[in-house]
Every structure is written in structure tokens, then in C-alpha cells.
Scaffold this motif. Structure first.
Motif, PDB file in Angstrom:
ATOM      1  N   MET A  89       0.845  -1.194   0.000  1.00  0.00           N
ATOM      2  CA  MET A  89       0.000   0.000   0.000  1.00  0.00           C
ATOM      3  C   MET A  89       0.886   1.252   0.000  1.00  0.00           C
ATOM      4  O   MET A  89       1.618   1.498   0.944  1.00  0.00           O
ATOM      5  CB  MET A  89      -0.914   0.011   1.219  1.00  0.00           C
ATOM      6  N   VAL A  90       0.804   2.033  -1.084  1.00  0.00           N
ATOM      7  CA  VAL A  90       1.611   3.243  -1.207  1.00  0.00           C
ATOM      8  C   VAL A  90       0.688   4.450  -1.065  1.00  0.00           C
ATOM      9  O   VAL A  90      -0.233   4.630  -1.873  1.00  0.00           O
ATOM     10  CB  VAL A  90       2.342   3.289  -2.568  1.00  0.00           C
ATOM     11  N   LYS A  91       0.931   5.262  -0.049  1.00  0.00           N
ATOM     12  CA  LYS A  91       0.131   6.473   0.153  1.00  0.00           C
ATOM     13  C   LYS A  91       0.677   7.582  -0.728  1.00  0.00           C
ATOM     14  O   LYS A  91       1.885   7.791  -0.824  1.00  0.00           O
ATOM     15  CB  LYS A  91       0.176   6.899   1.621  1.00  0.00           C
ATOM     16  N   MET A  92      -0.252   8.282  -1.384  1.00  0.00           N
ATOM     17  CA  MET A  92       0.118   9.358  -2.293  1.00  0.00           C
ATOM     18  C   MET A  92      -0.753  10.579  -2.021  1.00  0.00           C
ATOM     19  O   MET A  92      -1.767  10.467  -1.325  1.00  0.00           O
ATOM     20  CB  MET A  92      -0.016   8.876  -3.738  1.00  0.00           C
ATOM     21  N   PRO A 122      -0.251  28.658 -16.370  1.00  0.00           N
ATOM     22  CA  PRO A 122      -0.884  28.913 -15.069  1.00  0.00           C
ATOM     23  C   PRO A 122      -2.196  29.692 -15.197  1.00  0.00           C
ATOM     24  O   PRO A 122      -2.378  30.473 -16.123  1.00  0.00           O
ATOM     25  CB  PRO A 122       0.158  29.746 -14.319  1.00  0.00           C
ATOM     26  N   VAL A 123      -3.107  29.435 -14.251  1.00  0.00           N
ATOM     27  CA  VAL A 123      -4.411  30.086 -14.210  1.00  0.00           C
ATOM     28  C   VAL A 123      -4.520  30.873 -12.904  1.00  0.00           C
ATOM     29  O   VAL A 123      -4.165  30.364 -11.844  1.00  0.00           O
ATOM     30  CB  VAL A 123      -5.548  29.032 -14.276  1.00  0.00           C
ATOM     31  N   THR A 124      -5.014  32.117 -12.991  1.00  0.00           N
ATOM     32  CA  THR A 124      -5.262  32.899 -11.784  1.00  0.00           C
ATOM     33  C   THR A 124      -6.636  32.511 -11.259  1.00  0.00           C
ATOM     34  O   THR A 124      -7.647  32.698 -11.956  1.00  0.00           O
ATOM     35  CB  THR A 124      -5.202  34.410 -12.083  1.00  0.00           C
ATOM     36  N   THR A 125      -6.681  31.952 -10.059  1.00  0.00           N
ATOM     37  CA  THR A 125      -7.930  31.472  -9.471  1.00  0.00           C
ATOM     38  C   THR A 125      -7.800  31.416  -7.958  1.00  0.00           C
ATOM     39  O   THR A 125      -6.690  31.309  -7.428  1.00  0.00           O
ATOM     40  CB  THR A 125      -8.292  30.065 -10.004  1.00  0.00           C
ATOM     41  N   LYS A 126      -8.929  31.502  -7.293  1.00  0.00           N
ATOM     42  CA  LYS A 126      -8.958  31.282  -5.848  1.00  0.00           C
ATOM     43  C   LYS A 126      -9.171  29.804  -5.540  1.00  0.00           C
ATOM     44  O   LYS A 126      -9.170  29.392  -4.396  1.00  0.00           O
ATOM     45  CB  LYS A 126     -10.069  32.124  -5.211  1.00  0.00           C
ATOM     46  N   GLY A 127      -9.373  29.022  -6.592  1.00  0.00           N
ATOM     47  CA  GLY A 127      -9.611  27.598  -6.433  1.00  0.00           C
ATOM     48  C   GLY A 127      -8.396  26.871  -5.884  1.00  0.00           C
ATOM     49  O   GLY A 127      -7.251  27.212  -6.179  1.00  0.00           O
ATOM     50  N   GLU A 128      -8.681  25.892  -5.044  1.00  0.00           N
ATOM     51  CA  GLU A 128      -7.626  25.053  -4.485  1.00  0.00           C
ATOM     52  C   GLU A 128      -8.241  23.720  -4.079  1.00  0.00           C
ATOM     53  O   GLU A 128      -9.447  23.614  -3.895  1.00  0.00           O
ATOM     54  CB  GLU A 128      -6.954  25.711  -3.282  1.00  0.00           C
ATOM     55  N   GLY A 129      -7.396  22.716  -3.955  1.00  0.00           N
ATOM     56  CA  GLY A 129      -7.903  21.402  -3.583  1.00  0.00           C
ATOM     57  C   GLY A 129      -6.793  20.491  -3.107  1.00  0.00           C
ATOM     58  O   GLY A 129      -5.616  20.852  -3.124  1.00  0.00           O
ATOM     59  N   SER A 130      -7.210  19.310  -2.690  1.00  0.00           N
ATOM     60  CA  SER A 130      -6.246  18.312  -2.246  1.00  0.00           C
ATOM     61  C   SER A 130      -6.791  16.924  -2.551  1.00  0.00           C
ATOM     62  O   SER A 130      -8.006  16.737  -2.685  1.00  0.00           O
ATOM     63  CB  SER A 130      -5.951  18.455  -0.751  1.00  0.00           C
ATOM     64  N   ALA A 131      -5.880  15.988  -2.659  1.00  0.00           N
ATOM     65  CA  ALA A 131      -6.258  14.603  -2.909  1.00  0.00           C
ATOM     66  C   ALA A 131      -5.389  13.693  -2.064  1.00  0.00           C
ATOM     67  O   ALA A 131      -4.185  13.912  -1.929  1.00  0.00           O
ATOM     68  CB  ALA A 131      -6.082  14.264  -4.382  1.00  0.00           C
ATOM     69  N   ALA A 132      -6.022  12.686  -1.488  1.00  0.00           N
ATOM     70  CA  ALA A 132      -5.321  11.617  -0.773  1.00  0.00           C
ATOM     71  C   ALA A 132      -5.558  10.352  -1.591  1.00  0.00           C
ATOM     72  O   ALA A 132      -6.706  10.023  -1.901  1.00  0.00           O
ATOM     73  CB  ALA A 132      -5.868  11.474   0.639  1.00  0.00           C
ATOM     74  N   GLU A 143      -8.756  24.365 -14.372  1.00  0.00           N
ATOM     75  CA  GLU A 143      -8.620  25.527 -13.481  1.00  0.00           C
ATOM     76  C   GLU A 143      -7.619  25.252 -12.365  1.00  0.00           C
ATOM     77  O   GLU A 143      -6.843  26.129 -12.003  1.00  0.00           O
ATOM     78  CB  GLU A 143      -9.976  25.915 -12.883  1.00  0.00           C
ATOM     79  N   ILE A 144      -7.657  24.045 -11.820  1.00  0.00           N
ATOM     80  CA  ILE A 144      -6.670  23.677 -10.809  1.00  0.00           C
ATOM     81  C   ILE A 144      -6.089  22.301 -11.150  1.00  0.00           C
ATOM     82  O   ILE A 144      -6.755  21.459 -11.742  1.00  0.00           O
ATOM     83  CB  ILE A 144      -7.236  23.698  -9.367  1.00  0.00           C
ATOM     84  N   ARG A 145      -4.856  22.145 -10.743  1.00  0.00           N
ATOM     85  CA  ARG A 145      -4.110  20.934 -11.092  1.00  0.00           C
ATOM     86  C   ARG A 145      -3.156  20.604  -9.949  1.00  0.00           C
ATOM     87  O   ARG A 145      -2.668  21.493  -9.268  1.00  0.00           O
ATOM     88  CB  ARG A 145      -3.340  21.190 -12.376  1.00  0.00           C
ATOM     89  N   GLY A 146      -2.888  19.305  -9.786  1.00  0.00           N
ATOM     90  CA  GLY A 146      -1.920  18.886  -8.784  1.00  0.00           C
ATOM     91  C   GLY A 146      -1.219  17.607  -9.197  1.00  0.00           C
ATOM     92  O   GLY A 146      -1.882  16.613  -9.544  1.00  0.00           O
ATOM     93  N   GLN A 147       0.097  17.626  -9.167  1.00  0.00           N
ATOM     94  CA  GLN A 147       0.885  16.454  -9.503  1.00  0.00           C
ATOM     95  C   GLN A 147       0.749  15.421  -8.377  1.00  0.00           C
ATOM     96  O   GLN A 147       0.800  15.769  -7.198  1.00  0.00           O
ATOM     97  CB  GLN A 147       2.367  16.859  -9.660  1.00  0.00           C
ATOM     98  N   ILE A 148       0.560  14.168  -8.730  1.00  0.00           N
ATOM     99  CA  ILE A 148       0.438  13.094  -7.749  1.00  0.00           C
ATOM    100  C   ILE A 148       1.843  12.646  -7.355  1.00  0.00           C
ATOM    101  O   ILE A 148       2.667  12.345  -8.228  1.00  0.00           O
ATOM    102  CB  ILE A 148      -0.376  11.915  -8.306  1.00  0.00           C
ATOM    103  N   GLU A 149       2.091  12.624  -6.049  1.00  0.00           N
ATOM    104  CA  GLU A 149       3.414  12.213  -5.544  1.00  0.00           C
ATOM    105  C   GLU A 149       3.252  11.355  -4.299  1.00  0.00           C
ATOM    106  O   GLU A 149       2.187  11.363  -3.680  1.00  0.00           O
ATOM    107  CB  GLU A 149       4.251  13.440  -5.245  1.00  0.00           C
ATOM    108  N   LYS A 150       4.287  10.636  -3.955  1.00  0.00           N
ATOM    109  CA  LYS A 150       4.249   9.806  -2.759  1.00  0.00           C
ATOM    110  C   LYS A 150       4.142  10.704  -1.542  1.00  0.00           C
ATOM    111  O   LYS A 150       4.792  11.738  -1.448  1.00  0.00           O
ATOM    112  CB  LYS A 150       5.493   8.932  -2.658  1.00  0.00           C
ATOM    113  N   ALA A 151       3.290  10.321  -0.604  1.00  0.00           N
ATOM    114  CA  ALA A 151       3.145  11.056   0.648  1.00  0.00           C
ATOM    115  C   ALA A 151       4.284  10.637   1.569  1.00  0.00           C
ATOM    116  O   ALA A 151       4.735   9.492   1.534  1.00  0.00           O
ATOM    117  CB  ALA A 151       1.799  10.748   1.297  1.00  0.00           C
ATOM    118  N   GLU A 152       4.760  11.558   2.358  1.00  0.00           N
ATOM    119  CA  GLU A 152       5.869  11.230   3.256  1.00  0.00           C
ATOM    120  C   GLU A 152       5.421  11.028   4.669  1.00  0.00           C
ATOM    121  O   GLU A 152       4.418  11.322   5.098  1.00  0.00           O
ATOM    122  CB  GLU A 152       6.905  12.328   3.180  1.00  0.00           C
TER     123      GLU A 152
END
Length: 147
Positions: A29-32, A44-54, A138-147
Motif C-alpha cells: 500500500m503506497v500512500k500518495m 498557469p491560471v489565476t484562481t482562488k480555487g484550491e484542492g487536495s487529494a489523498a 482551473e486547478i491541477r496537482g501532480q500526484i506524488e508519494k506522501a511522506e
């Protein structure tokens, strides 16, 4: 008498075997994670949007599971998915569409191919949330291993 001298050795061997058999299940099980914002869009986009993913990736079954949340977008999300393979700042095609209505928060999972699993583990996938005002994302996030 001879059997007694083997008893501690057999016990140690049995214990070692049980640890070895149990260890891979824990290691599979690899947490990302991903942090989503407009600055990671390309361009890049100017926005107040933000998010997170587990995310959790099971290397044995190749099942990727996710929980995503976001807020502050310019309007309702029109599409959400994982793109790749691409490094930060690069764009790529959709590889895993998120099913269901694009509304925060949401969860899901998908089984990956061997090639997709390799790209995921190499950090070449990103989550993208699209809106009517920002059709390319509008918003984007690279998936990486969680530490």
C-alpha cells in the motif's frame, strides 16, 4: 534428545517465515497525495480555487483509490480526471476519468495497467479539475508519494 536441540531453531524459522509472509501485504500500500491550484496549470491560471487529494495505490492489485476535495473555483466543475504521463508543467491526455457528477468531495478507484502503474509511481500523473471558464483546467496537482 536430539529433537530438543532443533526446537529453538524451528521456532525461529517459523517466526521468520511468518514475518516474511506478512511483510509484503503491508508494503503493497503506497500512500500518495496531490495539492491542486491554478499555478500548476500549464499555462498557469489565476484562481482562488484550491484542492487536495489523498490516494492509495495497492501495488499487488494495481488498484488506485482516491479522495478529492476542492473549493473556490470560478464556477461548477465540468470535468475531473487524472492526466499523464507528464512531468510538472507538461500537459498530457486523460488516462483515468473520474466517474459520477463532478462535485466536491468525491471518492473513487480504478485498476491500472502495468504501464499506468509505472507512470504513477514515477510521479508522471496529475489531477485536473476543469470549469466552463477554464476549459483546459482551473486547478491541477501532480500526484506524488506522501511522506
Amino acid at each position: 534428545m536430539r529433537m530438543q536441540s532443533f526446537s529453538p531453531m524451528l521456532s525461529a524459522l517459523a517466526l521468520s517465515a511468518s514475518i516474511l509472509c506478512a511483510s509484503p501485504a503491508l508494503a503493497d500500500m503506497v500512500k500518495m497525495k496531490a495539492t491542486l491550484d491554478g499555478a500548476q496549470q500549464s499555462p498557469p491560471v489565476t484562481t482562488k480555487g484550491e484542492g487536495s487529494a489523498a490516494l492509495v495505490f495497492d501495488t499487488a492489485t494495481k488498484r488506485l483509490s482516491w479522495a478529492v476535495k476542492y473549493a473556490g473555483l470560478s464556477g461548477p466543475a465540468t470535468a475531473e480526471h487524472i492526466h499523464g504521463p507528464a512531468a510538472k508543467g507538461e500537459n498530457a491526455n486523460v488516462v483515468i476519468p473520474f466517474k459520477g457528477a463532478p462535485k466536491s468531495p468525491f471518492k473513487g478507484s480504478a485498476e491500472l495497467t502495468d504501464a499506468q502503474a509505472a507512470d504513477l509511481m514515477a510521479g508522471k500523473y496529475y489531477i485536473n479539475i476543469h470549469t466552463a471558464a477554464n476549459k483546459d483546467g482551473e486547478i491541477r496537482g501532480q500526484i506524488e508519494k506522501a511522506e
